[in-house]
Each structure stands twice: as C-alpha cells, then as structure tokens.
Design a protein around this motif. Structure first.
Motif, PDB file in Angstrom:
ATOM      1  N   SER A  83       0.843  -1.189   0.000  1.00 52.55           N
ATOM      2  CA  SER A  83       0.000   0.000   0.000  1.00 52.55           C
ATOM      3  C   SER A  83       0.880   1.241   0.000  1.00 52.55           C
ATOM      4  CB  SER A  83      -0.903  -0.002   1.236  1.00 52.55           C
ATOM      5  OG  SER A  83      -1.551   1.234   1.372  1.00 52.55           O
ATOM      6  N   GLU A  85      -0.179   4.054   1.002  1.00 52.49           N
ATOM      7  CA  GLU A  85      -0.591   4.795   2.191  1.00 52.49           C
ATOM      8  C   GLU A  85      -0.016   4.211   3.476  1.00 52.49           C
ATOM      9  OE1 GLU A  85      -4.840   4.843   2.062  1.00 52.49           O
ATOM     10  OE2 GLU A  85      -4.863   5.799   0.090  1.00 52.49           O
ATOM     11  N   ASP A  86       0.150   2.885   3.516  1.00 50.97           N
ATOM     12  CA  ASP A  86       0.643   2.213   4.717  1.00 50.97           C
ATOM     13  C   ASP A  86       1.472   1.012   4.275  1.00 50.97           C
ATOM     14  OD1 ASP A  86       1.107   0.843   7.093  1.00 50.97           O
ATOM     15  OD2 ASP A  86      -0.929   1.129   7.852  1.00 50.97           O
ATOM     16  N   GLN A  87       2.780   1.126   4.408  1.00 53.80           N
ATOM     17  CA  GLN A  87       3.697   0.086   3.928  1.00 53.80           C
ATOM     18  C   GLN A  87       3.532  -1.244   4.657  1.00 53.80           C
ATOM     19  OE1 GLN A  87       6.048   0.229   1.267  1.00 53.80           O
ATOM     20  NE2 GLN A  87       4.686   1.936   0.803  1.00 53.80           N
ATOM     21  N   ARG A  88       2.816  -1.253   5.766  1.00 47.76           N
ATOM     22  CA  ARG A  88       2.582  -2.503   6.488  1.00 47.76           C
ATOM     23  C   ARG A  88       1.523  -3.360   5.803  1.00 47.76           C
ATOM     24  NH1 ARG A  88       0.897  -0.169  12.051  1.00 47.76           N
ATOM     25  NH2 ARG A  88      -0.134   1.168  10.559  1.00 47.76           N
ATOM     26  N   HIS A  89       0.700  -2.751   4.969  1.00 45.40           N
ATOM     27  CA  HIS A  89      -0.416  -3.461   4.349  1.00 45.40           C
ATOM     28  C   HIS A  89      -0.112  -3.846   2.900  1.00 45.40           C
ATOM     29  CE1 HIS A  89      -3.311  -2.848   7.585  1.00 45.40           C
ATOM     30  NE2 HIS A  89      -2.848  -1.625   7.703  1.00 45.40           N
TER      31      HIS A  89
END
Length: 156
Positions: A83, A85-89
C-alpha cells in the motif's frame, strides 16, 4: 439438560455446508482449492482491499487469509502490492485470469441460489433476505466486541 430453543442455526449450518460442498466440487474443476472462491470473489469485488480488511469482511482470522492469498497468488489469480498509504499493508488485485473466473463463480452462486429459493414467492425471497441481513447485523456488534477483546488479550 438444557434444550435447544430452535433448530434455525443448525439448519443454517447444514445449508452452508451443503452449499460449500457443491461449490467446492464445481470449483475444483476450475483449479480452485477448498474455499478459495470466497476470497477470490471478494478481492474481485473490492479491488485493492488489504489482507486485514479482507479478513474482517469474511470474518476469518488473519492466518487463514494469509494462506488463501498465498495460494491464490501462486496460482496466478491475484497480485499483491504494498500500500502506498501504509507500507505494512498489502493491497490485493485480481488478475485477468481471476476476472474471467469470477464470472463463472458468480454464475455458479446464482445457480445454487436459484436451487435454494425455488418455490419461494418473490415476497418471501425479499423477506428472507431482509431477515438474514438483520441476523447478520445483530451478530456484527457482538462479533466486533468479541474480536476487540481477543485483540486486547493478544497484545498483553
């Protein structure tokens, strides 16, 4: 001994297991393993969904989703992208192969639905749909609360 108030949930369970069995037989011919069609359809319907949201949508644990995503990726049905927006996802996208299969899956689901609802009047179908949505809404609040409590326990 406590008596069951009614058989509704048992009947729903029997219905669900029968439908899954029939779907699994049909989808096996399409090289989908047991239950993968559920993940595939939701990814096609929610392009770019992340794995966590997919787990919440399907009411399954994250490890079940991770295994299904891994198998669908290996089979060439979906692509995973980080993602922005959020590299964790990881965002999940259907491939062309998945989109072609999606139509076959929906056709099979519609056929099964027609079998389940044969001899039902249009008004009965509408009412049944309304009542099931109401049941789901009733459980959603409890599920959210339970899921939240489980997450707090895991964090400690």
């Amino acid at each position: 001994m406590t008596k069951l108030h009614n058989d509704l949930l048992r009947d729903i369970g029997t219905l669900a297991r029968t439908i899954h069995y029939l779907h699994d037989l049909h989808f096996k011919e399409l090289a989908l393993q047991r239950g993968q069609f559920i993940f595939l359809t939701r990814i096609c319907e929610n392009t770019g969904i992340n794995q966590n949201d997919l787990s919440l949508l399907l009411k399954v644990d994250k490890s079940t989703t991770a295994k299904a995503v891994q198998k669908l990726t290996a089979a060439g049905y979906i692509n995973r992208q980080r993602s922005s927006e959020d590299q964790r996802h990881w965002q999940l996208f259907p491939t062309e192969k998945a989109l072609l299969l999606y139509d076959q899956i929906i056709t099979e689901e519609n056929t099964c639905l027609q079998l389940c609802l044969q001899n039902f009047k249009a008004s009965e179908r509408k009412e049944l749909n309304r009542l099931f949505k109401k049941m789901c809404a009733n459980l959603e609040t409890h599920w959210q609360k339970t899921k939240g409590q489980k997450q707090r326990i895991e964090v400690q």
